[in-house]
Enzyme design. Structure first.
Site, PDB file in Angstrom:
ATOM      1  NE  ARG A 107      29.904  40.425  38.802  1.00  0.00           N
ATOM      2  CZ  ARG A 107      30.532  39.825  39.378  1.00  0.00           C
ATOM      3  NH1 ARG A 107      30.418  38.867  37.295  1.00  0.00           N
ATOM      4  NH2 ARG A 107      31.125  39.523  39.487  1.00  0.00           N
TER       5      ARG A 107
ATOM      6  NE  ARG B 196      34.608  32.876  33.506  1.00  0.00           N
ATOM      7  CZ  ARG B 196      34.448  33.883  34.232  1.00  0.00           C
ATOM      8  NH1 ARG B 196      33.874  34.647  33.544  1.00  0.00           N
ATOM      9  NH2 ARG B 196      35.063  34.848  35.110  1.00  0.00           N
TER      10      ARG B 196
ATOM     11  CE  LYS C  55      33.895  31.014  39.429  1.00  0.00           C
ATOM     12  NZ  LYS C  55      33.719  32.423  39.971  1.00  0.00           N
ATOM     13  CG  ASN C  56      33.427  32.302  43.905  1.00  0.00           C
ATOM     14  OD1 ASN C  56      34.009  32.540  42.438  1.00  0.00           O
ATOM     15  ND2 ASN C  56      32.073  32.305  43.524  1.00  0.00           N
TER      16      ASN C  56
ATOM     17  CB  CYS D   5      30.267  40.365  33.330  1.00  0.00           C
ATOM     18  SG  CYS D   5      29.490  40.371  34.396  1.00  0.00           S
TER      19      CYS D   5
END
Ligand code: EPZ
Length: 418
Positions: A122, A397, A22-23, A117
């Site tokens: 962040r 996610r 994902k990242n 979040c």
């Protein structure tokens, strides 16, 4: 809303197919904004965050075609809205990664401030600092970052702290800037290297990715690319930790084992047997594991994205362990939920002290963020009896088909609507 219902206390045996990272996928998807050529991205994981990013790129005007194997073909030839709206950005902070490429190619962009979040505030101050150093003017009005620059100019940027997407955003921006950009105190994560390799295949001039100093020589334009996303080391680590915690045997293929060495050494210290040959890794765990002290750190240190999973393992280790979270200010929300399963954990500032217990007992728990929910699934796989993990949209996610993959290992886990 959906939940996962787990009948735990079962040893797990088998092989898991690891998805694309994902990242790594998220910044590489944004690289499509840097060229008017068509680009092809393979091995994309089928995840909510990838869908969100494709929706955002579509909103900006990227033409998105899905190919038969969950790959995509993107064309950034006709971008008509250089803007990332709040309703998309608030669901996925990585949306900020459209900023660098849009300003680099078009000289302007408007991106909603991501907002905080569950795991922390962040901020994106390092992203802004870098773009301003490259000559961009940045205004914040009505919750939006409005960035403009006649043409970005190469600069020397020293990050005040290691930031993964900050490094990626400015590397993306620097590829089309006038002159050389030097990023110091850069993130060294494997996903940064994967992005750099993709950009180099487009004609970017980048050296030093994977080290703390990355040099990018700007070029006038970039061409299309065909790139396959690297394997997801956090997904792989999650399954390794789950099997170490429940006992059993796990085979993973297609790994770059060096990129998970911090985790492998911790699991080995805990008493699991880990063997690797080429890109294959075999993990065995038969007995109650030793407790393992963890302190999260930027790569190559122990990854914060694996902290909750290792804490779940420590809850039934034979002794006391400490887990220190040094990256995010509020990444212990799985603690209260693990205690509902019978874990004995006390928090002292950014340190959790875990007293290993002989076993956990199933209960209803609630996911709060992506990796916390992975820790709760491991808790449920360890616990005797039934555990239900609510709000698993957090899990979706970042984990592709999690109940199917754990089911293949013999876990009794099913998804139900509640
Ligand atoms: C990336 O987030 C990952 N996300 C995160 O994975 C991961 O936990 C994190 O890196 C750390 O490894 C993606 O790559 C999409 P940071 P990122 O900027 O880049 C502070 C997951 O579960 N900071 O490296 O947003 C920040 O608050 C996700 O897959 C500033 O202060 O994280 C944090 O305390 C969660 N100012 C620390 O730096 C800035 O401008 C590290 O954050 C930027 C960051």
């Amino acid at each position: 809303m959906e939940k996962l219902v787990i009948q735990g206390g079962i040893k797990l045996f088998g092989e898991v197919e690891v998805s694309g990272a994902k990242n790594s996928a998220l910044p590489i998807l944004c690289a499509s904004l840097l060229t008017s050529d068509r680009v092809r991205i393979r091995n994309l994981p089928h995840l909510q965050d990838v869908t969100t990013m494709l929706t955002l790129l579509g909103h900006i005007g990227v033409d998105v075609e899905l190919d038969e194997k969950m790959g995509v073909i993107l064309s950034g030839a006709n971008l008509d809205r250089l803007q990332a709206p709040y309703d998309l950005v608030r669901t996925m902070r990585a949306s900020v990664l459209v900023l660098g490429p849009l300003v680099a190619r078009f000289g302007k962009a408007q991106v909603s401030l991501p907002g905080g979040c569950a795991i922390g505030q962040r901020p994106v101050d390092q992203h802004i600092k870098g773009l301003e150093a490259m000559g961009a003017s940045v205004q914040i009005d009505q919750g939006y970052l409005s960035v403009s620059a006649k043409r970005l100019v190469g600069a020397e940027i020293v990050f005040d702290l290691v930031t993964v997407t900050g490094t990626e955003n400015l590397m993306l921006a620097a590829t089309l800037a006038d002159g050389e950009t030097v990023l110091r105190n850069a993130a060294m994560e494997p996903e940064v290297i994967d992005l750099a390799n993709c950009l180099i295949s487009m004609g970017a001039k980048i050296s030093g990715a994977g080290s703390e100093t990355i040099k990018i020589e700007g070029v006038p334009f970039l061409t299309g690319f065909d790139h396959s996303v690297m394997f997801d080391r956090i997904e792989a680590g999650t399954y390794m930790t789950a099997v170490a915690a429940t006992g059993g045997e796990l085979l993973l293929k297609g790994l770059d084992v060096n990129s998970i060495s911090a985790l492998v050494s911790k699991l080995t210290n805990s008493g699991a047997e880990v063997k690797s040959e080429g890109e294959d890794l075999l993990l065995r765990a038969q007995h109650r594991l030793n407790p393992i002290d963890i302190k999260t750190a930027p790569y190559p240190g122990f990854p914060t994205d694996m902290q909750a999973q290792l804490m779940a393992l420590n809850t039934v280790a034979d002794g006391t362990s400490t887990v220190s979270e040094t990256i995010f200010e509020n990444r212990f929300m799985h603690v209260q939920e693990l205690k509902r399963l019978g874990a004995q954990i006390e928090i002292e500032g950014n340190i959790a002290v875990i007293q290993g217990v002989p076993g956990l007992t199933g209960a209803e728990v609630m996911a709060t963020d992506l990796r916390a929910s992975a820790g709760l699934v491991i808790g449920g796989l360890i616990a005797s009896g039934e555990t239900s993990v609510g709000r698993i949209y957090h899990l979706d996610r970042g984990y592709e088909r999690i109940e199917e993959k754990f089911g293949r290992l013999g876990a009794k886990i099913r998804r139900v609507s509640n």
